[in-house]
Design a protein around this motif. Structure first.
Motif, PDB file in Angstrom:
ATOM      1  N   ILE A   1       0.875  -1.166   0.000  1.00 25.80           N
ATOM      2  CA  ILE A   1       0.000   0.000   0.000  1.00 25.80           C
ATOM      3  C   ILE A   1       0.914   1.219   0.000  1.00 25.80           C
ATOM      4  O   ILE A   1       1.859   1.304   0.771  1.00 25.80           O
ATOM      5  CB  ILE A   1      -0.914  -0.006   1.241  1.00 25.80           C
ATOM      6  CG1 ILE A   1      -1.867  -1.191   1.148  1.00 25.80           C
ATOM      7  CG2 ILE A   1      -1.664   1.310   1.375  1.00 25.80           C
ATOM      8  CD1 ILE A   1      -2.743  -1.391   2.351  1.00 25.80           C
TER       9      ILE A   1
ATOM     10  N   ARG B   1      -5.266   2.382  -0.953  1.00 25.99           N
ATOM     11  CA  ARG B   1      -5.241   1.504  -2.126  1.00 25.99           C
ATOM     12  C   ARG B   1      -3.906   0.764  -2.219  1.00 25.99           C
ATOM     13  O   ARG B   1      -2.846   1.350  -2.051  1.00 25.99           O
ATOM     14  CB  ARG B   1      -5.440   2.312  -3.401  1.00 25.99           C
ATOM     15  CG  ARG B   1      -6.815   2.887  -3.540  1.00 25.99           C
ATOM     16  CD  ARG B   1      -6.962   3.551  -4.901  1.00 25.99           C
ATOM     17  NE  ARG B   1      -8.271   4.125  -5.050  1.00 25.99           N
ATOM     18  CZ  ARG B   1      -8.513   5.424  -4.998  1.00 25.99           C
ATOM     19  NH1 ARG B   1      -7.540   6.281  -4.837  1.00 25.99           N
ATOM     20  NH2 ARG B   1      -9.740   5.871  -5.129  1.00 25.99           N
ATOM     21  N   SER B   2      -4.010  -0.503  -2.572  1.00 28.38           N
ATOM     22  CA  SER B   2      -2.802  -1.309  -2.765  1.00 28.38           C
ATOM     23  C   SER B   2      -2.300  -1.153  -4.193  1.00 28.38           C
ATOM     24  O   SER B   2      -2.983  -0.595  -5.057  1.00 28.38           O
ATOM     25  CB  SER B   2      -3.116  -2.791  -2.503  1.00 28.38           C
ATOM     26  OG  SER B   2      -3.979  -3.274  -3.520  1.00 28.38           O
TER      27      SER B   2
ATOM     28  N   GLU C   1      -4.798  -2.606  -6.560  1.00 28.82           N
ATOM     29  CA  GLU C   1      -5.962  -1.757  -6.796  1.00 28.82           C
ATOM     30  C   GLU C   1      -5.609  -0.603  -7.736  1.00 28.82           C
ATOM     31  O   GLU C   1      -6.394  -0.253  -8.621  1.00 28.82           O
ATOM     32  CB  GLU C   1      -6.502  -1.207  -5.479  1.00 28.82           C
ATOM     33  CG  GLU C   1      -7.149  -2.272  -4.618  1.00 28.82           C
ATOM     34  CD  GLU C   1      -7.472  -1.786  -3.229  1.00 28.82           C
ATOM     35  OE1 GLU C   1      -8.649  -1.936  -2.827  1.00 28.82           O
ATOM     36  OE2 GLU C   1      -6.573  -1.254  -2.552  1.00 28.82           O
ATOM     37  N   LEU C   2      -4.430  -0.017  -7.550  1.00 33.34           N
ATOM     38  CA  LEU C   2      -4.002   1.066  -8.445  1.00 33.34           C
ATOM     39  C   LEU C   2      -3.874   0.553  -9.877  1.00 33.34           C
ATOM     40  O   LEU C   2      -4.316   1.211 -10.814  1.00 33.34           O
ATOM     41  CB  LEU C   2      -2.667   1.654  -7.973  1.00 33.34           C
ATOM     42  CG  LEU C   2      -2.724   2.445  -6.662  1.00 33.34           C
ATOM     43  CD1 LEU C   2      -1.319   2.741  -6.167  1.00 33.34           C
ATOM     44  CD2 LEU C   2      -3.529   3.720  -6.841  1.00 33.34           C
TER      45      LEU C   2
END
Length: 161
Positions: free
Chosen positions: A7, A40-41, A44-45
């Motif tokens: 993250i 956001r990890s 996710e990005l």
């Protein structure tokens, strides 16, 4: 991809960069920097951006000292811009430029942004919407070539105050 997906969080320099735009970041670097929020990890990005080069961009932002991985750092104090009174006609002209070009270049995809533009009642509120407006126009197929000229026109209108 590894099971561990770090993250990332903005550093104080990263937060300043989002507000001040003092470095020459690419559109993708700036977009990633804006999306990095300490929640956001990496996965996710990558999913949000659909960018195959996400690892490269994250590494570049880390080397520049704009983001860090691991636990989020305490949020720096918000950037407070002094309130500058601007004539209503000038605000109207700036809002019209933003609204018209959002409608022209983004169509229905820009409805939420148009709502933010219309709701902006002060110079500072328009400036806070300006970054998103410029980024979205710049990333649109139709507005890509004129986004920087539109941004210059926007700032020229506000300078007339």
């Amino acid at each position: 991809m590894s099971v561990h997906s770090p993250i990332y969080a903005k550093t104080s320099a990263g937060t300043r960069e989002v507000a001040e735009r003092s470095r020459r970041l690419s559109a993708l670097q700036r977009r990633v920097l804006i999306l990095v929020d300490g929640v956001r990890s990496r996965s996710e990005l990558a999913g949000l951006l659909g960018a195959e080069e996400i690892d490269t961009v994250l590494a570049e932002l880390r080397l520049a000292g704009l983001i860090s991985d691991g636990s989020p750092q305490p949020a720096p104090p918000p950037v407070v811009r002094p309130v500058v009174e601007v004539a209503p006609a000038i605000l109207h002209d700036a809002r019209q430029l933003m609204h018209r070009t959002t409608r022209l270049h983004l169509g229905l995809m820009g409805v939420a942004l148009q709502d933010k533009i219309v709701a902006a009642c002060s110079r500072n509120e328009l400036l806070s919407v300006c970054a998103q407006w410029h980024l979205e126009i710049r990333e649109s197929r139709a507005g890509r070539d004129e986004a920087d000229a539109l941004l210059a026109s926007f700032h020229e209108i506000l300078r007339a105050a």
